[in-house]
Write an enzyme that holds these catalytic residues in place. Structure first.
Site, PDB file in Angstrom:
ATOM      1  N   LYS A  95       0.819  -1.216   0.000  1.00 34.12           N
ATOM      2  CA  LYS A  95       0.000   0.000   0.000  1.00 34.12           C
ATOM      3  C   LYS A  95       0.852   1.265   0.000  1.00 34.12           C
ATOM      4  O   LYS A  95       0.410   2.311  -0.461  1.00 34.12           O
ATOM      5  CB  LYS A  95      -0.907   0.037   1.230  1.00 34.12           C
ATOM      6  CG  LYS A  95      -1.727  -1.191   1.444  1.00 34.12           C
ATOM      7  CD  LYS A  95      -2.817  -1.321   0.419  1.00 34.12           C
ATOM      8  CE  LYS A  95      -3.632  -2.574   0.670  1.00 34.12           C
ATOM      9  NZ  LYS A  95      -4.737  -2.751  -0.245  1.00 34.12           N
TER      10      LYS A  95
HETATM   11  C1  LIG Z   1      -0.715  -7.761   2.321  1.00 42.92           C
HETATM   12  C2  LIG Z   1      -1.864  -7.684   1.387  1.00 42.92           C
HETATM   13  N1  LIG Z   1      -1.916  -8.543   0.363  1.00 42.92           N
HETATM   14  C3  LIG Z   1      -2.928  -8.531  -0.509  1.00 42.92           C
HETATM   15  C4  LIG Z   1      -3.980  -7.645  -0.382  1.00 42.92           C
HETATM   16  C5  LIG Z   1      -5.071  -7.667  -1.387  1.00 42.92           C
HETATM   17  O1  LIG Z   1      -4.965  -6.588  -2.278  1.00 42.92           O
HETATM   18  P1  LIG Z   1      -6.222  -6.011  -3.010  1.00 42.92           P
HETATM   19  O2  LIG Z   1      -7.148  -5.515  -1.953  1.00 42.92           O
HETATM   20  O3  LIG Z   1      -5.692  -4.922  -3.866  1.00 42.92           O
HETATM   21  O4  LIG Z   1      -6.828  -7.135  -3.755  1.00 42.92           O
HETATM   22  C6  LIG Z   1      -3.979  -6.741   0.691  1.00 42.92           C
HETATM   23  C7  LIG Z   1      -5.045  -5.741   0.903  1.00 42.92           C
HETATM   24  O5  LIG Z   1      -5.450  -5.028   0.091  1.00 42.92           O
HETATM   25  C8  LIG Z   1      -2.876  -6.731   1.557  1.00 42.92           C
HETATM   26  O6  LIG Z   1      -2.791  -5.844   2.544  1.00 42.92           O
HETATM   27  N1  LIG Z   2      -6.421  -5.174   2.204  1.00 36.83           N
HETATM   28  C1  LIG Z   2      -6.730  -3.789   2.325  1.00 36.83           C
HETATM   29  C2  LIG Z   2      -8.204  -3.540   2.183  1.00 36.83           C
HETATM   30  C3  LIG Z   2      -8.487  -2.208   1.584  1.00 36.83           C
HETATM   31  O1  LIG Z   2      -8.053  -2.223   0.269  1.00 36.83           O
HETATM   32  P1  LIG Z   2      -7.872  -0.948  -0.643  1.00 36.83           P
HETATM   33  O2  LIG Z   2      -6.812  -1.350  -1.594  1.00 36.83           O
HETATM   34  O3  LIG Z   2      -9.182  -0.708  -1.286  1.00 36.83           O
HETATM   35  O4  LIG Z   2      -7.471   0.209   0.204  1.00 36.83           O
HETATM   36  C4  LIG Z   2      -6.125  -3.278   3.624  1.00 36.83           C
HETATM   37  O5  LIG Z   2      -5.100  -3.802   3.995  1.00 36.83           O
HETATM   38  O6  LIG Z   2      -6.637  -2.401   4.257  1.00 36.83           O
END
Ligand SMILES: Cc1ncc(COP(=O)(O)O)c(C=O)c1O
Ligand SMILES: N[C@@H](CCOP(=O)(O)O)C(=O)O
Length: 467
Positions: A112
């Site tokens: 993120k």
């Molecule tokens: C460590 C981790 N892996 C994978 C994901 C999944 O990613 P996305 O929500 O973009 O599918 C998340 C949360 O978004 C995450 O924090």
């Molecule tokens: N897995 C995410 C959930 C939120 O996802 P986002 O990509 O829409 O912000 C988290 O770790 O908070």
């Protein structure tokens, strides 16, 4: 560059307006009116370029004239100088044809940070010029919250409220949010699941009076700048493996479908990709949708990859919009119905379109555990449970051309999930030296029920108290 809503009932707006707006007024998500593209020569020229430079080029396609190119380039340079690795997102070979794309070298040790470090700077840039202070609300299953708090804490033109599901995230994830002492940060433990947190955020955006009162914005992947910034690493990884001359397959640990959708965005911009695998844990709504064409909500179950304990994958609406030929009326109908019934039968032609590129894979808890251990034994790499879901899915992946390189996104540092990693592999991962020790710092957060009105009242008081 103009942005339209997936539900077709909001006027088109420019990049910066779309970024600040979060959700469109009709409840849809903003997408670009047309896809910007790169030629194969332009993509090939990314090879060997600094990450910040590629980011400025890719994100710049979506920004258009809204920010001068030199200002965007500077923001990218600053954002990616906060990463602990010179390559920002290094590619590591696990075995012949099998690679890990390490996305966790940012300040909060999860992917993120890649987008959020840029967003923090972009908001500052825009809002300081508008002499405006916005209230950012975000729902988190653990990692978005920490990255958002880190990117926005102490900034003069934004205040941030992070909603996380009570007891369903790791202690390290929680502490990245709750130990911030800055006055512009509020963290709220919600008595519910991540889906409840995300539903509250979406309801907040649909309350016009509230939205205006607190000048609401959002930094979940509903925000197009998040998707744009996340599409960059698919380019850098693919060109490192000789794209566009050869195709690469990506295996993406998936929850809210932002990252896997960002891979799709890269393909729409011209990147040749053989396959995108959406790898889920036992919260497998997306894996099932890609496999059998039914997007059907189930109950959320707690797993060792808590950031993916999600049943309602926000960005699936964006892919559906494309798959039904950008029909906003149909997308609005489908997702409004899904919100009340929890069921969406994907039209066969749209499902076939999705399947041209996507496939789903659901990984059990037992296989996740086994994969953490086998990856350590076979490659010496300690991986986190989210990454393990991706590696397990890659281990059973069969591609039309077996010579296609496979890249698994490594989405979090193992030290964010020390208990799960220790239980699986018998080693306790430690945080990198540059990461501050948060384990002794006092935590500050509120507890609220999973009720949108209660949360909105809390946000009003918080925003009002900040002036
Ligand atoms: C460590 C981790 N892996 C994978 C994901 C999944 O990613 P996305 O929500 O973009 O599918 C998340 C949360 O978004 C995450 O924090
Ligand atoms: N897995 C995410 C959930 C939120 O996802 P986002 O990509 O829409 O912000 C988290 O770790 O908070």
């Amino acid at each position: 560059m103009r942005y339209v809503s997936t539900r077709g009932e909001s006027p088109s707006i420019g990049f910066l307006d779309a970024v600040l707006a979060g959700l469109a007024p009709d409840g849809g998500l903003y997408v670009p009116e047309r896809w910007p593209t790169f030629t194969p020569e332009e993509i090939a020229a990314f090879a060997g370029q600094p990450y910040a430079k590629v980011a400025a080029a890719v994100v710049g396609k979506f920004v258009g004239d809204d920010v001068p190119a030199e200002d965007l380039a500077l923001m990218c340079e600053e954002a990616y100088s906060t990463f602990a690795h010179a390559a920002v997102v290094p590619l590591k070979q696990l075995a012949p044809g099998r690679h890990l794309l390490e996305l966790f070298h940012g300040p909060t040790l999860a992917f993120k940070d890649v987008a959020m470090q840029l967003l923090g700077r972009l908001y500052d840039y825009v809002l300081s010029r508008q002499s405006r202070t916005m209230t950012i609300i975000c729902a988190t299953s653990g990692d978005t919250g920490g990255a958002a708090v880190e990117a926005f804490r102490g900034r003069a033109h934004a205040r941030i409220v992070a909603l996380f599901p009570e007891g369903r995230i790791s202690e390290v994830q929680r502490r990245f949010m709750t130990t911030a002492t800055d006055k512009n940060v509020a963290c709220v433990s919600i008595q519910g699941s991540f889906d409840d947190c995300q539903a509250i955020v979406k309801q907040a955006f649909q309350d016009d009076q509230f939205r205006h009162a607190v000048d609401l914005s959002g930094v979940n992947s509903i925000n197009w700048a998040r998707i744009a910034a996340q599409s960059v690493y698919f380019f850098t990884a693919a060109v490192a493996l000789c794209a566009p001359a050869r195709k690469v397959a990506f295996v993406v640990p998936t929850g809210n479908f932002g990252d896997a959708y960002a891979a799709y965005v890269a393909t729409r911009m011209g990147l040749p990709v053989a396959r995108i695998v959406a790898a889920t844990n036992s919260n497998d709504i997306l894996a099932r949708a890609f496999e059998d064409g039914r997007y059907a909500r189930g109950a959320v179950s707690a797993t060792q990859s808590p950031a993916m304990d999600i049943q309602v994958a926000s960005n699936f609406e964006r892919l559906y919009f494309e798959a039904v030929g950008r029909d906003g009326v149909e997308t609005g109908r489908a997702f409004r119905a899904f919100a009340s019934t929890g069921l969406l039968d994907i039209p066969p032609s749209a499902h076939a379109k999705m399947r041209e590129l996507f496939q789903g894979a659901s990984v059990s808890e037992a296989d996740t555990t086994k994969t953490i251990l086998s990856t350590l034994n076979e490659t010496g790499e300690v991986i986190d449970p989210h990454t393990a879901v991706g590696v397990a899915a890659a281990n059973v992946l069969r591609l039309a051309d077996p010579a296609t390189p496979v890249v698994v996104l490594s989405t979090a540092h193992p030290a964010k999930f020390p208990e799960a990693v220790a239980a699986a592999a018998g080693v306790v991962p430690t945080t990198p030296r540059a990461t501050p020790d948060l384990s002794k710092k006092p935590e500050k957060f509120d507890r609220l029920p999973a009720d949108a009105e209660t949360v909105k009242a809390f946000v009003r008081v918080f925003a009002g108290g900040q002036g």
